[in-house]
Write a protein that holds these residues in place. Structure first.
Motif, short mmCIF file in Angstrom:
data_model
loop_
_atom_site.label_atom_id
_atom_site.label_comp_id
_atom_site.label_asym_id
_atom_site.label_seq_id
_atom_site.Cartn_x
_atom_site.Cartn_y
_atom_site.Cartn_z
N PRO A 346 0.83 -1.21 0.00
CA PRO A 346 0.00 0.00 0.00
C PRO A 346 0.86 1.26 0.00
CG PRO A 346 -0.10 -1.13 2.14
CD PRO A 346 0.73 -1.98 1.24
N THR A 347 0.38 2.31 -0.65
CA THR A 347 1.07 3.60 -0.56
C THR A 347 0.78 4.17 0.83
OG1 THR A 347 -0.89 4.78 -1.29
CG2 THR A 347 0.66 4.09 -3.01
N GLU A 348 1.50 5.26 1.17
CA GLU A 348 1.30 5.85 2.50
C GLU A 348 -0.15 6.31 2.67
OE1 GLU A 348 4.56 7.79 3.97
OE2 GLU A 348 3.51 8.75 5.63
N GLU A 349 -0.69 6.89 1.57
CA GLU A 349 -2.08 7.37 1.65
C GLU A 349 -3.05 6.20 1.81
OE1 GLU A 349 -4.37 8.09 -1.61
OE2 GLU A 349 -5.86 8.30 -0.02
N GLU A 350 -2.80 5.11 1.10
CA GLU A 350 -3.66 3.93 1.23
C GLU A 350 -3.54 3.32 2.62
OE1 GLU A 350 -3.73 2.32 -3.39
OE2 GLU A 350 -2.11 1.75 -2.07
N GLY A 351 -2.36 3.46 3.21
CA GLY A 351 -2.11 2.90 4.54
C GLY A 351 -2.87 3.61 5.63
N SER A 352 -3.31 4.86 5.38
CA SER A 352 -4.02 5.58 6.44
C SER A 352 -5.45 5.93 6.02
CB SER A 352 -3.25 6.85 6.83
OG SER A 352 -2.76 7.48 5.70
N HIS A 353 -6.03 5.09 5.16
CA HIS A 353 -7.37 5.33 4.63
C HIS A 353 -8.45 4.89 5.61
CE1 HIS A 353 -8.49 1.14 4.14
NE2 HIS A 353 -7.23 1.04 4.43
N GLY A 354 -9.73 5.09 5.21
CA GLY A 354 -10.84 4.56 6.00
C GLY A 354 -11.15 3.15 5.54
N ALA A 355 -12.44 2.86 5.32
CA ALA A 355 -12.82 1.52 4.87
C ALA A 355 -12.27 1.28 3.46
CB ALA A 355 -14.34 1.39 4.86
N THR A 362 -5.65 -0.48 -0.75
CA THR A 362 -6.48 -0.21 0.43
C THR A 362 -6.90 -1.53 1.10
OG1 THR A 362 -8.55 -0.10 -0.82
CG2 THR A 362 -7.39 1.98 -0.48
N TRP A 363 -7.05 -2.59 0.29
CA TRP A 363 -7.38 -3.89 0.89
C TRP A 363 -6.19 -4.45 1.65
CZ3 TRP A 363 -11.92 -5.48 1.91
CH2 TRP A 363 -13.00 -5.17 1.08
N THR A 364 -4.99 -4.34 1.04
CA THR A 364 -3.81 -4.86 1.73
C THR A 364 -3.63 -4.11 3.05
OG1 THR A 364 -2.89 -4.91 -0.49
CG2 THR A 364 -1.42 -5.55 1.30
N ALA A 365 -3.77 -2.78 2.98
CA ALA A 365 -3.60 -1.98 4.19
C ALA A 365 -4.67 -2.37 5.22
CB ALA A 365 -3.70 -0.49 3.86
N ASP A 366 -5.90 -2.60 4.76
CA ASP A 366 -6.94 -2.90 5.73
C ASP A 366 -6.77 -4.29 6.33
OD1 ASP A 366 -9.14 -1.54 7.01
OD2 ASP A 366 -10.28 -3.31 6.42
N TYR A 367 -6.20 -5.20 5.53
CA TYR A 367 -5.88 -6.54 6.08
C TYR A 367 -4.92 -6.38 7.26
CZ TYR A 367 -3.83 -11.18 6.38
OH TYR A 367 -3.38 -12.39 6.84
N MET A 368 -3.91 -5.53 7.04
CA MET A 368 -2.93 -5.30 8.12
C MET A 368 -3.58 -4.58 9.30
SD MET A 368 0.22 -4.05 5.79
CE MET A 368 0.96 -5.07 4.53
N SER A 369 -4.41 -3.57 8.99
CA SER A 369 -5.06 -2.81 10.07
C SER A 369 -5.99 -3.71 10.87
CB SER A 369 -5.91 -1.67 9.51
OG SER A 369 -5.12 -0.83 8.76
N ALA A 370 -6.64 -4.67 10.17
CA ALA A 370 -7.61 -5.53 10.85
C ALA A 370 -6.93 -6.31 11.98
CB ALA A 370 -8.25 -6.49 9.85
N ILE A 371 -5.67 -6.69 11.75
CA ILE A 371 -4.94 -7.41 12.80
C ILE A 371 -4.65 -6.45 13.95
CG2 ILE A 371 -2.80 -8.66 13.32
CD1 ILE A 371 -2.80 -9.46 10.28
N ALA A 372 -4.19 -5.23 13.60
CA ALA A 372 -3.85 -4.26 14.65
C ALA A 372 -5.08 -3.88 15.48
CB ALA A 372 -3.25 -3.01 14.00
#
Ligand SMILES: Cc1cc2nc3c(=O)[nH]c(=O)nc-3n(C[C@H](O)[C@H](O)[C@H](O)COP(=O)(O)OP(=O)(O)OC[C@H]3O[C@@H](n4cnc5c(N)ncnc54)[C@H](O)[C@@H]3O)c2cc1C
Length: 402
Positions: A346-355, A362-372
């Motif tokens: 994910p880009t930095e912007e995608e890494g700090s997105h909403g849903a 945005t999916w990769t970032a949210d997969y990671m966020s879901a764990i956090a």
């Protein structure tokens, strides 16, 4: 059983939907900074009685009679329009209700309305390197010197500390007292001399949380919420709201709708993935969990509106635990559907997105966020302990000495 909305609520939904056509703003207002646009639109929602319904007008809310179905319709429609309504920030969702419940009149008057509007932003200073699940082990000291608290120590995982105007946090004020009894809940200006903020980089690539170091930081004596040494009880009130926030079904609704779209847009064996029986099976299971989460949300709203404290605990913990599990499941399926594209960082912007909304990053970032997110606000094992002990009445977990 008829689960359809009555005519009154269908009309109410239409009214909310029409109002939401005013977002995004247009004309001159569209030129304003995004944050200012959000504040303006949120204020309009407050005037209409859609936003901050459970806050008194005197403190910047819209003070409406509790109505679970209206509440739910508003949340659904705001989520659909991606419009700024009840803010999910730590200030409005966690500190403001805590001040309403336990703050002094002066604290309520000074902080609640600007916090709800988004004019004052907050971070939560609870965790420390040696105090996460075992939060009461925290060591950051606050000593009363004259009419000021003087703070020394180190907080960690402090989300948005780098942007926040203030921190609400827990500090050890009675070092000789048993560990839960020696803590106070203080409000600290993040621009105060002696505060150093060091960003922590997450696996998404974004830096949303930080370490915060205190070197003789001063905050006025009156910035204590609740009594001296009773910060633990005050923090329970704040955490209650945080857990509620983390299981938010509206976020899940957007994620789930994006997942359905992804299943239509991607292919399996040359056909749309949504036609593949194994994918349909997984989608159906996710939808089942998602619907039960929505109904649990309605039970939580009902119990909260009726002030039935004893009935709040189970749906609240369930929302956090199953909401975060479900988010992991949704994002895992999305990565399966994306196949090789799920490896794109994910880009930095995608890494700090909403849903998540379409782009693979945005999916990769949210997969990671879901764990956090399963860890934030109390790790899943801790939620299970609370459900077991406080909701189901099972024997208590072994505890470290107090
Ligand atoms: C995205 C994110 C945002 C955060 N934002 C903030 C913030 O803004 N402010 C803030 O103060 N903190 C914040 N935190 C910190 C968060 O509250 C802690 O990470 C959390 O409470 C867990 O503490 P820990 O990391 O020290 O893990 P530990 O407490 O060391 O836990 C490690 C593991 O042991 C398990 N475990 C621990 N004790 C028990 C037990 N008694 N029974 C069973 N299992 C147990 C846990 O479930 C976990 O799996 C954030 C964390 C994340 C991930």
């Amino acid at each position: 059983m008829n689960l359809e909305y009555s005519e009154e609520y269908v009309a109410f939904r239409a009214e909310v939907r029409e109002f939401l056509q005013g977002w995004p703003l247009t004309g001159d207002e569209a030129q304003l900074p995004v944050h200012e646009q959000e504040i303006r639109f949120r204020r309009r929602g407050i005037e209409r009685g859609y936003v901050y319904r459970n806050f008194p007008r005197a403190y910047g809310g819209s003070e409406q009679t509790p109505d679970v179905l209206r509440e739910r319709i508003i949340r659904e429609e705001y989520a659909e329009a991606s419009a700024p309504g009840d803010s999910a920030g730590q200030g409005p969702s966690m500190l403001a209700p805590t001040l309403l419940e336990l703050g002094t009149e002066a604290q309520r008057e000074r902080f609640i309305a600007p916090t709800l509007a988004g004019e004052i932003s907050w971070c939560q200073g609870y965790s420390e390197p040696g105090a996460g699940s075992d939060l009461a082990s925290l060591q950051t000291r606050a000593e009363l010197q004259g009419d000021e608290w003087v703070i020394n120590g180190h907080k960690i995982w402090t989300t948005t500390a780098h942007e926040a105007d203030f921190m609400f946090g827990l500090f050890r004020t009675e070092p000789q007292a048993p560990k839960h009894a020696g803590i106070s809940y203080l409000l600290v200006d993040m621009k105060a001399p002696g505060i150093e903020i060091r960003p922590l980089r997450e696996m998404t690539g974004a830096s949303m949380f930080n370490e915060v170091f205190f070197d003789n930081v001063r905050t006025p004596a009156e910035n204590i919420v609740g009594k001296r040494g009773e910060g633990w009880q005050v923090s329970r009130a704040t955490l209650k709201h945080e857990r509620n926030l983390i299981g938010d079904p509206n976020f899940m609704r957007r994620a789930y709708l994006s997942l359905l779209q992804l299943a239509r847009d991607t292919t399996r064996n040359g056909r749309p993935a949504i036609e593949d029986p194994s994918i349909r099976q997984e989608l159906a299971q996710i939808e089942g969990f998602f619907m039960s989460l929505e109904y649990t949300g309605a039970r939580l709203l009902t119990a909260t509106a009726r002030n039935e404290e004893a009935k709040v605990i189970l749906p609240m913990m369930t929302m956090k635990l199953y909401g975060t599990d479900l988010r992991q499941r949704i994002t895992r399926l999305a990565l399966d559907l994306l196949e090789n594209r799920s490896l794109i960082a994910p880009t930095e912007e995608e890494g700090s997105h909403g849903a998540p909304e379409g782009r693979p990053g945005t999916w990769t970032a949210d997969y990671m966020s879901a764990i956090a997110i399963s860890i934030a606000g109390g790790a899943s094992n801790i939620q299970r302990n609370i459900i077991g002990e406080r909701a189901l009445g099972l024997p208590r977990d072994l505890r470290t000495p107090k």
